[in-house]
Design a protein around this motif. Structure first.
Motif, PDB file in Angstrom:
ATOM      1  N   ASN A  82       0.963  -1.382   0.208  1.00 36.14           N
ATOM      2  CA  ASN A  82       0.098   0.070  -0.065  1.00 36.14           C
ATOM      3  C   ASN A  82       0.930   1.303   0.080  1.00 36.14           C
ATOM      4  O   ASN A  82       0.596   2.268  -0.536  1.00 36.14           O
ATOM      5  CB  ASN A  82      -0.951   0.014   1.040  1.00 36.14           C
ATOM      6  CG  ASN A  82      -2.004  -0.913   1.003  1.00 36.14           C
ATOM      7  OD1 ASN A  82      -2.325  -1.515   0.129  1.00 36.14           O
ATOM      8  ND2 ASN A  82      -2.535  -1.506   2.312  1.00 36.14           N
ATOM      9  N   GLU A  85       2.415   1.689  -3.406  1.00 39.78           N
ATOM     10  CA  GLU A  85       1.086   2.183  -4.445  1.00 39.78           C
ATOM     11  C   GLU A  85       0.957   3.773  -3.978  1.00 39.78           C
ATOM     12  O   GLU A  85       0.937   4.617  -5.105  1.00 39.78           O
ATOM     13  CB  GLU A  85      -0.207   1.559  -4.101  1.00 39.78           C
ATOM     14  CG  GLU A  85      -1.207   2.166  -4.745  1.00 39.78           C
ATOM     15  CD  GLU A  85      -2.604   1.491  -4.581  1.00 39.78           C
ATOM     16  OE1 GLU A  85      -3.265   1.142  -5.523  1.00 39.78           O
ATOM     17  OE2 GLU A  85      -2.885   1.181  -3.324  1.00 39.78           O
ATOM     18  N   ARG A  86       1.076   4.290  -2.891  1.00 41.56           N
ATOM     19  CA  ARG A  86       0.984   5.658  -2.579  1.00 41.56           C
ATOM     20  C   ARG A  86       1.865   6.462  -3.149  1.00 41.56           C
ATOM     21  O   ARG A  86       1.866   7.583  -3.790  1.00 41.56           O
ATOM     22  CB  ARG A  86       0.661   5.819  -1.110  1.00 41.56           C
ATOM     23  CG  ARG A  86      -0.413   5.586  -0.464  1.00 41.56           C
ATOM     24  CD  ARG A  86      -0.752   6.108   0.925  1.00 41.56           C
ATOM     25  NE  ARG A  86       0.073   5.550   1.987  1.00 41.56           N
ATOM     26  CZ  ARG A  86      -0.070   4.218   2.335  1.00 41.56           C
ATOM     27  NH1 ARG A  86      -1.143   3.516   2.191  1.00 41.56           N
ATOM     28  NH2 ARG A  86       0.931   3.897   3.355  1.00 41.56           N
ATOM     29  N   ALA A  90       2.077   9.325  -6.209  1.00 42.68           N
ATOM     30  CA  ALA A  90       2.375  10.776  -6.118  1.00 42.68           C
ATOM     31  C   ALA A  90       3.615  11.012  -6.924  1.00 42.68           C
ATOM     32  O   ALA A  90       3.526  11.917  -7.683  1.00 42.68           O
ATOM     33  CB  ALA A  90       3.016  10.736  -4.605  1.00 42.68           C
TER      34      ALA A  90
END
Length: 126
Positions: A82, A85-86, A90
């Protein structure tokens, strides 16, 4: 004149080797050379602020350890994914310039990480 940064942020630079190449038909002034040298910060460690791949690499390491048979911690692995993924979302929002940017009355071309390189870094080992 044109300046090409040889290594991208976070890459290892051997002491005494050049950090950038200058190509031009005209000589570069001593003042411009000092400005270019001052613009590059070389330190003993990678930082998250200067090297987005460093954070991805750390999260990949966490996910790999969490998935190892000795730990078998899928929740931690999922949290690491996760986080990756962030970072990737960005990173895509940053929209790096397609064109070189001007500096010291010349052109500076910095090495950019491609989508394929970022995907390889983020997912190939996991």
């Amino acid at each position: 004149w044109k300046v090409e940064i040889i290594e991208r942020s976070g890459e290892y630079v051997q002491s005494g080797l050049p950090a950038f190449r200058i190509s031009s038909s005209a000589d570069i002034s001593e003042s411009a050379a000092r400005k270019l040298s001052a613009a590059i910060d070389i330190g003993p460690e990678r930082t998250h602020a200067q090297d987005i791949g460093f954070g991805v690499r750390q999260l990949v390491d966490v996910a790999l350890r969490a998935l190892s048979p000795s730990l078998n911690d899928p929740t931690t692995a999922l949290e690491a994914l996760n986080g990756i993924e962030r970072i990737l979302f960005a990173w895509k929002e940053l929209d790096p310039p397609d064109q070189p940017f001007a500096a010291c009355n010349g052109v500076v071309i910095g090495a950019q990480m491609t989508d394929a390189e970022m995907s390889e870094l983020a997912f190939s080992q996991i």
